[in-house]
Design an enzyme around this catalytic site. Structure first.
Site, short mmCIF file in Angstrom:
data_model
loop_
_atom_site.label_atom_id
_atom_site.label_comp_id
_atom_site.label_asym_id
_atom_site.label_seq_id
_atom_site.Cartn_x
_atom_site.Cartn_y
_atom_site.Cartn_z
CG ASP A 26 -65.21 -5.00 -100.53
OD1 ASP A 26 -65.30 -6.17 -99.48
OD2 ASP A 26 -65.14 -3.86 -100.33
CE LYS A 29 -60.98 -5.13 -98.52
NZ LYS A 29 -61.71 -6.36 -98.62
#
Length: 448
Positions: A169, A129
Site C-alpha cells: 500500500d 489491513k
C-alpha cells in the site's frame, strides 16, 4: 450521508462510542450503513442474527512494537498493526501501509473498506489491513530492510497463505515486499504465497504493478459507456503519482484521453500538452524525486505547491488517486463549475462525504473507490492462485482476467443499485453487492 434505519443508526452511534477519535473509521462505516437500510428492511434476519453487529467489529486486532536501528546505531521504535476484519468469504487480504499518519483508526477504516472491495471482485478473499507509522522516505535501503525484518518478526505469527495474505500500500512497494517476504521465508522455513506484490523472480504476477490503475480505467470505461460517454477525446486530471496514478494515466491515454495534471504530497504539475508519462515514471519509480522536478525538463508546464488546486484545473474526468479525503466540498464545487462529467476514485475513500453528496446531486457520474480501485486486490488474488498452482500466467492473460473482473464488478454494483431502489447510484450499489455475499456467508455460519 444519513442512515434511515433506526437500528442501523443506533449501531452507528455504538461504533462511534466504542471507537472514539477514529473519524476515518466512522466515515467508512457510516457510508456502508447508509446504503444498507433497504437491505436490512427486506432481510431483517441480518439484524436478528447479529450479522450487522459483527460486521462492524474486527475479528482480531494485532498491535505491536517495531524496534529498529538506523545507520548511526540509534534505536527507534515504531508501532505495527494488523486488523483482521472479516474472513467470512476467504483468508484476510489487504495491504500494509507505512506512513507517519498510520494509527489504529486508519487501519480499521482501510480494513473495513477491504471487506466489501474484496467481496466485489467475486474472488474468495476476506478483508484485512495493516501497517506502521514508520516513514520509508529519507531512509537508506539498509534502514528500510532492518525495519521490515523487525516488523515481520512479529507479524509472521499471525499470517499465512490460508490465513492472512498482506500486500503493499502507501510506502510499501517492491523493495519493502522483498524484505518482508525474505524475513517471513527465513522465519517459517517455507516458500508460500503469503505476500502479494512480490518480484517476478520469486512468485510475483505480471500486471500486478499496473492492476489498480488499469482496473480503475476498465471500471470507469463501463460507467462512461452506460452514460453514452467515453475516455476518447476527454481531458483527465489525476492526483497522485504512485502506481495507481501512473497506470491510470497510462491506460486512460491508451483509451484516447489526454491527462494534463498529476501530483504528489508537495504539489501538482499541469501540462496542457499532456503529461509526459515516461518522465513521471523515471522521476517516481527510478530516481525517487519530487514531481516538481518535472518542470526542469518541461519548462512549458506549471508546478504549483499544495495539492488541492489540482481540482481547479478544467477537466472532463477527475481521478483522485492519492489518499483519503483529498477531494473536499470546495474541490467538488470547482469540478462541477468547470464542467467535469465523471469522478472515479483510485485511492481509498479519497472524497469526503460532503463532496460525494455534491457530485451526485449535480448529476456527475461517480465511481466509488471500493469498486473502482478493486483491480489491485483482484490481481493480488490472481497472484495467490498462480502461487498455489506453482504457475505463471502471461501479462495478457492476467490483464484479460482483470478486465473481466472489473466489468462484472461494475454490472453487479449497477444492478444491485437498481434492484434496491437507487438506480445509477454506484456508491449504494457497491456497498449492497459487496455486503450481500459477506452477509449471506455470515448467516450460514451462525453466531461465530
Amino acid at each position: 450521508m444519513s442512515i434511515k434505519n433506526e437500528y442501523l443508526q443506533g449501531l452507528m452511534d455504538r461504533v462511534i462510542a466504542r471507537n472514539p477519535a477514529e473519524p476515518e473509521f466512522h466515515q467508512a462505516v457510516r457510508e456502508v450503513l447508509a446504503s444498507l437500510s433497504p437491505v436490512v428492511e427486506a432481510r431483517p434476519e441480518f439484524i436478528k442474527e447479529g450479522v450487522m453487529d459483527c460486521l462492524v467489529e474486527p475479528e482480531r486486532i494485532i498491535k505491536f512494537r517495531v524496534p529498529w536501528e538506523d545507520e548511526k546505531g540509534n534505536v527507534h521504535v515504531n508501532r505495527g498493526f494488523r486488523v483482521q476484519f472479516n474472513s467470512a468469504i476467504g483468508p484476510y487480504k489487504g495491504g500494509l501501509r507505512f506512513h507517519p499518519s498510520v494509527y489504529e483508526g486508519i487501519i480499521k477504516f482501510l480494513g473495513f473498506e477491504q471487506i466489501f472491495k474484496n467481496s466485489l471482485t467475486g474472488l474468495p478473499i476476506g478483508g484485512g489491513k495493516g501497517g506502521s507509522d514508520f516513514d520509508p522516505k529519507g531512509k537508506t535501503d539498509l534502514e528500510v530492510m532492518r525495519f521490515c525484518q523487525s516488523f515481520m518478526t512479529e507479524l509472521f505469527k499471525y499470517i499465512g497463505p490460508d490465513t492472512d495474505v498482506p500486500a503493499g500500500d502507501i510506502g510499501v512497494g517492491g523493495r519493502e515486499i522483498g524484505y518482508l517476504f525474505g524475513q517471513y521465508k527465513r522465519l517459517r522455513n517455507e516458500f508460500t504465497g503469503v505476500l502479494t506484490g512480490k518480484g517476478l523472480t520469486y512468485g510475483g504476477s505480471l500486471a500486478r504493478t499496473e492492476a489498480t490503475g488499469y482496473g480503475l480505467c476498465y471500471f470507469t470505461s463501463c460507467m462512461l459507456k452506460d452514460a453514452g460517454r467515453s475516455f476518447e477525446g476527454s481531458t483527465v486530471v489525476i492526483s497522485g503519482s504512485g502506481n495507481v496514478a501512473i497506470y491510470a494515466c497510462e491506460k486512460a491515454a491508451q483509451f484516447g484521453a489526454k491527462v494534463v495534471a498529476m501530483s504528489d504530497s508537495g504539489g501538482y504539475i499541469y501540462d496542457k500538452n499532456g503529461v509526459d508519462l515516461a518522465l513521471i515514471k523515471r522521476l517516481k519509480e527510478v530516481e525517487r524525486k519530487r514531481i516538481s522536478a518535472y518542470v526542469e525538463t518541461h519548462p512549458e508546464a506549471e508546478y504549483h505547491a499544495g495539492c488541492s488546486g489540482v481540482w481547479r484545473i478544467p477537466c472532463d474526468i477527475a481521478m483522485p488517486c492519492a489518499t483519503q479525503n483529498e477531494l473536499d466540498l470546495d474541490s467538488a464545487k470547482a469540478l462541477i463549475a468547470n464542467g467535469c462529467f465523471a469522478v472515479a476514485e483510485g485511492a481509498n475513500m479519497p472524497s469526503t462525504p460532503e463532496a460525494v453528496d455534491a457530485l451526485q446531486a449535480a448529476g456527475i457520474l461517480f465511481a466509488p473507490a471500493k469498486a473502482a480501485n478493486a483491480g489491485g486486490v483482484a490481481t493480488s488474488a490472481l497472484e495467490m492462485s498462480q502461487n498455489s498452482m506453482r504457475f505463471y500466467w502471461t501479462f495478457e492473460e492476467v490483464d484479460e482476467h482483470l478486465k473481466k473482473i472489473m466489468t462484472d464488478l461494475y454490472h453487479n454494483a449497477s444492478s444491485a443499485a437498481e434492484r434496491y431502489g437507487a438506480p445509477g447510484d454506484l456508491v449504494a450499489g457497491a456497498n449492497i453487492a459487496g455486503f450481500l455475499k459477506v452477509g449471506e456467508s455470515m448467516l450460514a455460519y451462525g453466531v461465530v
